[in-house]
Motif scaffolding. Structure first.
Motif, PDB file in Angstrom:
ATOM      1  N   PRO A 212      68.800  -9.400 -43.297  1.00 43.86           N
ATOM      2  CA  PRO A 212      68.179  -8.883 -44.532  1.00 43.86           C
ATOM      3  C   PRO A 212      67.899  -7.389 -44.515  1.00 43.86           C
ATOM      4  CG  PRO A 212      67.199 -10.976 -43.926  1.00 43.86           C
ATOM      5  CD  PRO A 212      68.085 -10.580 -42.786  1.00 43.86           C
ATOM      6  N   ASP A 213      67.659  -6.802 -43.325  1.00 39.66           N
ATOM      7  CA  ASP A 213      67.397  -5.365 -43.272  1.00 39.66           C
ATOM      8  C   ASP A 213      68.658  -4.553 -43.007  1.00 39.66           C
ATOM      9  OD1 ASP A 213      67.947  -5.847 -40.615  1.00 39.66           O
ATOM     10  OD2 ASP A 213      65.984  -5.211 -39.862  1.00 39.66           O
ATOM     11  N   GLY A 214      69.799  -5.240 -42.839  1.00 39.80           N
ATOM     12  CA  GLY A 214      71.057  -4.552 -42.626  1.00 39.80           C
ATOM     13  C   GLY A 214      71.268  -4.016 -41.232  1.00 39.80           C
ATOM     14  N   GLY A 215      70.313  -4.226 -40.346  1.00 36.95           N
ATOM     15  CA  GLY A 215      70.417  -3.654 -39.004  1.00 36.95           C
ATOM     16  C   GLY A 215      71.186  -4.497 -38.012  1.00 36.95           C
ATOM     17  N   LYS A 216      71.391  -5.779 -38.343  1.00 31.39           N
ATOM     18  CA  LYS A 216      72.082  -6.665 -37.414  1.00 31.39           C
ATOM     19  C   LYS A 216      73.163  -7.470 -38.118  1.00 31.39           C
ATOM     20  CE  LYS A 216      68.157  -7.253 -34.243  1.00 31.39           C
ATOM     21  NZ  LYS A 216      68.805  -6.487 -33.134  1.00 31.39           N
ATOM     22  N   LEU A 217      74.049  -8.035 -37.320  1.00 29.33           N
ATOM     23  CA  LEU A 217      75.102  -8.911 -37.818  1.00 29.33           C
ATOM     24  C   LEU A 217      75.058 -10.227 -37.055  1.00 29.33           C
ATOM     25  CD1 LEU A 217      78.138  -6.459 -38.004  1.00 29.33           C
ATOM     26  CD2 LEU A 217      77.104  -7.624 -39.959  1.00 29.33           C
ATOM     27  N   PHE A 242      76.437 -15.695 -32.593  1.00 24.62           N
ATOM     28  CA  PHE A 242      75.931 -14.538 -31.861  1.00 24.62           C
ATOM     29  C   PHE A 242      75.248 -13.590 -32.835  1.00 24.62           C
ATOM     30  CE2 PHE A 242      79.155 -16.268 -29.178  1.00 24.62           C
ATOM     31  CZ  PHE A 242      78.847 -15.922 -27.878  1.00 24.62           C
ATOM     32  N   ILE A 243      74.432 -12.703 -32.295  1.00 23.29           N
ATOM     33  CA  ILE A 243      73.792 -11.647 -33.080  1.00 23.29           C
ATOM     34  C   ILE A 243      74.028 -10.321 -32.361  1.00 23.29           C
ATOM     35  CG2 ILE A 243      71.590 -10.706 -33.899  1.00 23.29           C
ATOM     36  CD1 ILE A 243      70.592 -13.547 -34.222  1.00 23.29           C
ATOM     37  N   ASP A 247      76.121  -1.752 -35.213  1.00 24.49           N
ATOM     38  CA  ASP A 247      77.126  -0.887 -34.593  1.00 24.49           C
ATOM     39  C   ASP A 247      77.899  -1.596 -33.489  1.00 24.49           C
ATOM     40  OD1 ASP A 247      75.269  -1.103 -32.569  1.00 24.49           O
ATOM     41  OD2 ASP A 247      74.816   1.043 -32.473  1.00 24.49           O
ATOM     42  N   GLY A 248      77.604  -2.897 -33.298  1.00 27.00           N
ATOM     43  CA  GLY A 248      78.333  -3.679 -32.296  1.00 27.00           C
ATOM     44  C   GLY A 248      77.661  -3.752 -30.945  1.00 27.00           C
ATOM     45  N   SER A 249      76.546  -3.085 -30.765  1.00 27.33           N
ATOM     46  CA  SER A 249      75.839  -3.122 -29.482  1.00 27.33           C
ATOM     47  C   SER A 249      74.872  -4.302 -29.441  1.00 27.33           C
ATOM     48  CB  SER A 249      75.063  -1.815 -29.271  1.00 27.33           C
ATOM     49  OG  SER A 249      74.035  -1.679 -30.246  1.00 27.33           O
ATOM     50  N   GLY A 250      74.388  -4.613 -28.233  1.00 29.29           N
ATOM     51  CA  GLY A 250      73.345  -5.626 -28.070  1.00 29.29           C
ATOM     52  C   GLY A 250      73.757  -7.031 -28.452  1.00 29.29           C
ATOM     53  N   ILE A 251      74.981  -7.414 -28.126  1.00 32.72           N
ATOM     54  CA  ILE A 251      75.454  -8.752 -28.489  1.00 32.72           C
ATOM     55  C   ILE A 251      74.706  -9.817 -27.690  1.00 32.72           C
ATOM     56  CG2 ILE A 251      77.447 -10.309 -28.472  1.00 32.72           C
ATOM     57  CD1 ILE A 251      79.214  -7.884 -28.917  1.00 32.72           C
ATOM     58  N   THR A 252      74.168 -10.812 -28.409  1.00 31.37           N
ATOM     59  CA  THR A 252      73.399 -11.891 -27.788  1.00 31.37           C
ATOM     60  C   THR A 252      73.813 -13.223 -28.390  1.00 31.37           C
ATOM     61  OG1 THR A 252      71.489 -10.422 -27.519  1.00 31.37           O
ATOM     62  CG2 THR A 252      71.087 -12.788 -27.308  1.00 31.37           C
TER      63      THR A 252
END
Length: 272
Positions: A212-217, A242-243, A247-252
């Protein structure tokens, strides 16, 4: 057993629709209905079609929305939850449609947006435009078209990104579109800036959806699931959720294998 498996399959599809298509693209607290697709077999003709349904987040109140017509899939709620966008494929068409939330099968108004590939689509944050992948006739790529769902007016589509790309997801501020394109051994998620035309991210995955805040995918990708039975530990690779940062960093890895209908119900209730 067949009935139980069918129920679990339907609920799992709805859960994934909630997480990937709806849960992080729309406000989870405000979303009161879940749209999903499921197979339907006609008792008289024994023909099977793929239809759109909606239901409450606890899996109650299931309502069929589309008529038997081949394959109706990829439902996407408008942000105001008044309309459902979906793709219909038959031997004679491959078309995007918009229908009122109560469904064409129940008297809801339905109108065609135009030819499109059945590989995903999304509404702009203000419900005034739709992004979709074009057909081979018009050219593969990401196309945007203005739509007035209240009047059924449809504008002229414009190409914003050429090439084989699909599963687009509009950012909440309307400035970016995440999408998938072939790359390497699988598929690559990229983020297109509509203002500059530049592309960022670039990591393996499929079906991206903005938070919702556009910061994550949120997205799907092969991931390991480890189970232990009778003292034996086994790791199996499935498509998991996954989340990552936009920018593609911090994949979890965000989920594990859903093994029961109750777990699915718990998952469906996560936004309430």
């Amino acid at each position: 057993m067949k009935t139980t498996n069918r129920i679990i399959k339907t609920l799992l599809g709805a859960a994934l629709s909630l997480l990937v298509t709806l849960g992080l693209t729309h406000n989870a607290a405000a979303q009161t209905r879940i749209a999903f697709s499921s197979d339907v077999t006609d008792r008289k003709t024994h023909q099977t079609s793929h239809e759109i349904f909606s239901m409450n987040s606890d899996a109650s109140g299931v309502v069929r929305l589309t008529a038997t017509s081949g394959s109706s899939a990829f439902p996407a709620w408008s942000r105001n939850q008044t309309y459902v966008l979906f793709h219909r494929a038959t031997p004679v068409e491959s078309t995007l449609y918009v229908m009122e939330a109560n469904g064409e099968l129940n008297g809801g108004r339905t109108f065609g947006v135009g030819p499109a590939s059945g590989s995903g689509h999304d509404w702009s944050p203000d419900d005034s435009m739709i992004v979709f992948e074009g057909t081979s006739d018009m050219g593969y790529g990401l196309w945007i078209v203005a739509v007035n769902a209240d009047t059924g007016e449809v504008g002229t589509p414009s190409l914003v990104r050429a090439g084989n790309c699909y599963a687009p997801s509009w950012s909440p501020d309307g400035t970016k579109i995440a999408f998938v394109t072939p790359g390497g051994p699988g598929t690559i998620i990229k983020v297109l800036d509509l203002g500059t035309g530049t592309e960022t991210a670039g990591f393996g995955g499929n079906q991206p959806s903005f938070s919702p805040d556009g910061g994550k995918l949120a997205f799907t990708a092969p991931g390991p699931v480890t189970t232990t039975s009778k003292g034996k530990t086994t790791t199996t690779w499935y498509y998991e959720i996954f989340i990552a940062n936009a920018d593609g960093s911090g994949i979890t890895q965000a989920d594990q294998l859903i093994a029961s209908a109750q777990q699915i119900r718990d998952l469906l209730n996560c936004g309430n």
